[in-house]
Design a protein around this motif. Structure first.
Motif, PDB file in Angstrom:
ATOM      1  N   LEU A   1       0.834  -1.198   0.000  1.00  0.00           N
ATOM      2  CA  LEU A   1       0.000   0.000   0.000  1.00  0.00           C
ATOM      3  C   LEU A   1       0.876   1.259   0.000  1.00  0.00           C
ATOM      4  CD1 LEU A   1      -3.121   0.473   0.146  1.00  0.00           C
ATOM      5  CD2 LEU A   1      -2.833   0.848   2.607  1.00  0.00           C
ATOM      6  N   TYR A   2       1.925   1.224   0.771  1.00  0.00           N
ATOM      7  CA  TYR A   2       2.819   2.377   0.843  1.00  0.00           C
ATOM      8  C   TYR A   2       3.551   2.607  -0.484  1.00  0.00           C
ATOM      9  CZ  TYR A   2       6.272   5.626   2.751  1.00  0.00           C
ATOM     10  OH  TYR A   2       7.067   6.735   2.992  1.00  0.00           O
ATOM     11  N   GLY A   3       4.029   1.506  -1.052  1.00  0.00           N
ATOM     12  CA  GLY A   3       4.736   1.625  -2.336  1.00  0.00           C
ATOM     13  C   GLY A   3       3.853   2.172  -3.438  1.00  0.00           C
ATOM     14  N   LYS A   4       2.573   1.864  -3.347  1.00  0.00           N
ATOM     15  CA  LYS A   4       1.631   2.273  -4.381  1.00  0.00           C
ATOM     16  C   LYS A   4       1.192   3.726  -4.245  1.00  0.00           C
ATOM     17  CE  LYS A   4      -2.482   0.364  -6.659  1.00  0.00           C
ATOM     18  NZ  LYS A   4      -3.489  -0.736  -6.622  1.00  0.00           N
ATOM     19  N   TYR A   5       1.101   4.247  -3.004  1.00  0.00           N
ATOM     20  CA  TYR A   5       0.500   5.568  -2.808  1.00  0.00           C
ATOM     21  C   TYR A   5       1.400   6.587  -2.093  1.00  0.00           C
ATOM     22  CZ  TYR A   5      -3.799   3.187  -4.159  1.00  0.00           C
ATOM     23  OH  TYR A   5      -4.747   2.477  -4.852  1.00  0.00           O
ATOM     24  N   LYS A   6       2.630   6.236  -1.801  1.00  0.00           N
ATOM     25  CA  LYS A   6       3.484   7.184  -1.075  1.00  0.00           C
ATOM     26  C   LYS A   6       3.743   8.454  -1.894  1.00  0.00           C
ATOM     27  CE  LYS A   6       7.876   5.061  -2.528  1.00  0.00           C
ATOM     28  NZ  LYS A   6       9.146   4.463  -2.044  1.00  0.00           N
ATOM     29  N   ASP A   7       3.833   8.322  -3.201  1.00  0.00           N
ATOM     30  CA  ASP A   7       4.074   9.492  -4.047  1.00  0.00           C
ATOM     31  C   ASP A   7       2.822  10.336  -4.245  1.00  0.00           C
ATOM     32  OD1 ASP A   7       6.742   8.794  -4.322  1.00  0.00           O
ATOM     33  OD2 ASP A   7       6.395   7.621  -6.152  1.00  0.00           O
ATOM     34  N   GLN A   8       1.682   9.806  -3.817  1.00  0.00           N
ATOM     35  CA  GLN A   8       0.423  10.541  -3.939  1.00  0.00           C
ATOM     36  C   GLN A   8      -0.011  11.150  -2.599  1.00  0.00           C
ATOM     37  OE1 GLN A   8      -2.580   8.402  -6.298  1.00  0.00           O
ATOM     38  NE2 GLN A   8      -0.971   6.983  -6.949  1.00  0.00           N
ATOM     39  N   GLY A   9       0.813  10.953  -1.571  1.00  0.00           N
ATOM     40  CA  GLY A   9       0.517  11.615  -0.300  1.00  0.00           C
ATOM     41  C   GLY A   9       0.169  10.701   0.853  1.00  0.00           C
ATOM     42  N   LEU A  10       0.441   9.390   0.737  1.00  0.00           N
ATOM     43  CA  LEU A  10       0.168   8.473   1.846  1.00  0.00           C
ATOM     44  C   LEU A  10       1.417   8.284   2.698  1.00  0.00           C
ATOM     45  CD1 LEU A  10      -1.596   6.360   3.356  1.00  0.00           C
ATOM     46  CD2 LEU A  10      -0.682   4.641   1.748  1.00  0.00           C
ATOM     47  N   GLU A  11       1.253   8.330   3.999  1.00  0.00           N
ATOM     48  CA  GLU A  11       2.310   7.988   4.940  1.00  0.00           C
ATOM     49  C   GLU A  11       1.779   6.956   5.918  1.00  0.00           C
ATOM     50  OE1 GLU A  11       5.424   8.616   5.109  1.00  0.00           O
ATOM     51  OE2 GLU A  11       5.640  10.199   3.609  1.00  0.00           O
ATOM     52  N   ILE A  12       2.568   5.931   6.172  1.00  0.00           N
ATOM     53  CA  ILE A  12       2.224   4.921   7.174  1.00  0.00           C
ATOM     54  C   ILE A  12       3.144   5.115   8.366  1.00  0.00           C
ATOM     55  CG2 ILE A  12       2.136   2.454   7.699  1.00  0.00           C
ATOM     56  CD1 ILE A  12       1.454   1.951   4.761  1.00  0.00           C
ATOM     57  N   LEU A  13       2.558   5.286   9.556  1.00  0.00           N
ATOM     58  CA  LEU A  13       3.329   5.482  10.776  1.00  0.00           C
ATOM     59  C   LEU A  13       3.168   4.233  11.649  1.00  0.00           C
ATOM     60  CD1 LEU A  13       2.290   9.168  11.641  1.00  0.00           C
ATOM     61  CD2 LEU A  13       3.931   8.348   9.936  1.00  0.00           C
ATOM     62  N   ALA A  14       4.260   3.506  11.843  1.00  0.00           N
ATOM     63  CA  ALA A  14       4.220   2.252  12.587  1.00  0.00           C
ATOM     64  C   ALA A  14       4.748   2.458  14.008  1.00  0.00           C
ATOM     65  CB  ALA A  14       5.048   1.186  11.865  1.00  0.00           C
ATOM     66  N   PHE A  15       3.958   2.055  14.980  1.00  0.00           N
ATOM     67  CA  PHE A  15       4.347   2.161  16.384  1.00  0.00           C
ATOM     68  C   PHE A  15       4.428   0.763  16.997  1.00  0.00           C
ATOM     69  CE2 PHE A  15       2.718   6.360  15.494  1.00  0.00           C
ATOM     70  CZ  PHE A  15       3.521   7.194  16.266  1.00  0.00           C
ATOM     71  N   PRO A  16       5.629   0.251  17.227  1.00  0.00           N
ATOM     72  CA  PRO A  16       5.773  -1.068  17.855  1.00  0.00           C
ATOM     73  C   PRO A  16       5.142  -1.060  19.249  1.00  0.00           C
ATOM     74  CG  PRO A  16       7.847  -0.343  16.901  1.00  0.00           C
ATOM     75  CD  PRO A  16       6.931   0.842  16.883  1.00  0.00           C
ATOM     76  N   CYS A  17       4.556  -2.202  19.612  1.00  0.00           N
ATOM     77  CA  CYS A  17       3.913  -2.333  20.926  1.00  0.00           C
ATOM     78  C   CYS A  17       4.056  -3.772  21.408  1.00  0.00           C
ATOM     79  CB  CYS A  17       2.445  -1.945  20.832  1.00  0.00           C
ATOM     80  SG  CYS A  17       1.539  -2.123  22.382  1.00  0.00           S
ATOM     81  N   ASN A  18       4.414  -3.943  22.663  1.00  0.00           N
ATOM     82  CA  ASN A  18       4.641  -5.282  23.218  1.00  0.00           C
ATOM     83  C   ASN A  18       3.561  -5.685  24.217  1.00  0.00           C
ATOM     84  OD1 ASN A  18       6.332  -7.620  23.350  1.00  0.00           O
ATOM     85  ND2 ASN A  18       7.057  -6.951  25.361  1.00  0.00           N
ATOM     86  N   GLN A  19       2.394  -5.086  24.128  1.00  0.00           N
ATOM     87  CA  GLN A  19       1.342  -5.338  25.110  1.00  0.00           C
ATOM     88  C   GLN A  19       0.450  -6.537  24.791  1.00  0.00           C
ATOM     89  OE1 GLN A  19      -0.245  -1.112  25.323  1.00  0.00           O
ATOM     90  NE2 GLN A  19      -0.128  -1.576  27.511  1.00  0.00           N
TER      91      GLN A  19
END
Length: 251
Positions: A138-156
């Motif tokens: 998804l990121y590779g397809k739309y990053k140039d069109q304005g998509l950003e994915i923000l990943a937050f690791p969580c161990n809960q």
């Protein structure tokens, strides 16, 4: 005994004797005398606490006039504080600053004008392979069109993100060729919930409540920083591609 003591005190003090002589004689002795060297004060009769009589020196009234209105001041301060808190309340995702995987501050206002997909990730979950794979697509397809994915690791959730930040980033980038930013490990539930996740959850509750249920819960944020949708951990990223395209204006 009380009357005798008072008479003795008055007799020994000529000033009090003169002042007492000027006062009207009460029909019953229901006063609590309070003497000073310069004047005589007494409270009004018990039966007259609601009257507006001006014939008595009302100690209660005088004491009230000398007492600062602490209650009113406290309410005023509390009101001011509440208004200040409300004015400082975050209005969008762009109002937050978070830590990246190296511990550096990242002001999310830099993503103004971008569509964001915010995800709590884990490296050892049963959902890891499918989600990381589709997130990368998804990121590779739309990053140039304005998509950003923000990943937050969580161990809960099942302790499925036990590594440190360096290990987490290396895993995502090596195994899944993830190019989107991966941030510092956070809590998404409980007392230590990261402020960004408090905002996300309060903005968009889940079907079973606000709490994050498992790894890979997803929040879709528009270009103005508003949370517009939330997807369950089991919802695959590519299944809501049309929602992403709509916010990007490419649908």
């Amino acid at each position: 005994m009380l009357c005798s003591s008072i008479r003795v005190l008055i007799q020994r003090n000529p000033i009090l004797t003169k002042q007492l002589a000027r006062l009207p004689k009460p029909t019953h002795f229901d006063y609590l005398p309070i003497f000073s060297s310069s004047s005589l004060y007494h409270s009004r009769p018990k039966s007259d606490f609601s009257c507006g009589s001006s014939s008595c020196f009302h100690v209660v009234h005088q004491e009230k006039s000398r007492t600062p209105r602490i209650g009113s001041a406290a309410c005023s301060l509390r009101s001011d504080h509440t208004m200040a808190s409300q004015s400082e309340k975050p209005q969008s995702v762009h109002d937050f600053t978070v830590k990246d995987a190296r511990g550096n501050d990242v002001d999310l206002s830099q993503y103004k004008g971008k569509v964001l997909l915010i995800v709590n990730v884990a490296s050892q979950c049963g959902l890891t392979d499918s989600n990381y794979t589709e997130l990368s697509k998804l990121y590779g397809k739309y990053k140039d069109q304005g998509l950003e994915i923000l990943a937050f690791p969580c161990n809960q959730f099942g302790g499925q993100e036990p590594g440190d930040n360096e290990q987490i980033v290396e895993f995502a980038c090596t195994r899944f060729k993830a190019e989107f930013p991966i941030f510092d490990k956070v809590d998404v539930n409980g007392e230590k919930t990261a402020p960004i996740y408090k905002f996300l959850k309060s903005s968009k509750g889940g079907i079973l409540g606000d709490g994050i249920k498992w790894n890979f819960a997803k929040f879709l944020v528009d270009k103005d920083g508003n949370v517009v949708d939330r997807y369950a951990p089991t919802t695959s990223p590519l299944s809501f591609e049309k929602d992403v395209k709509k916010l990007l204006g490419t649908a």
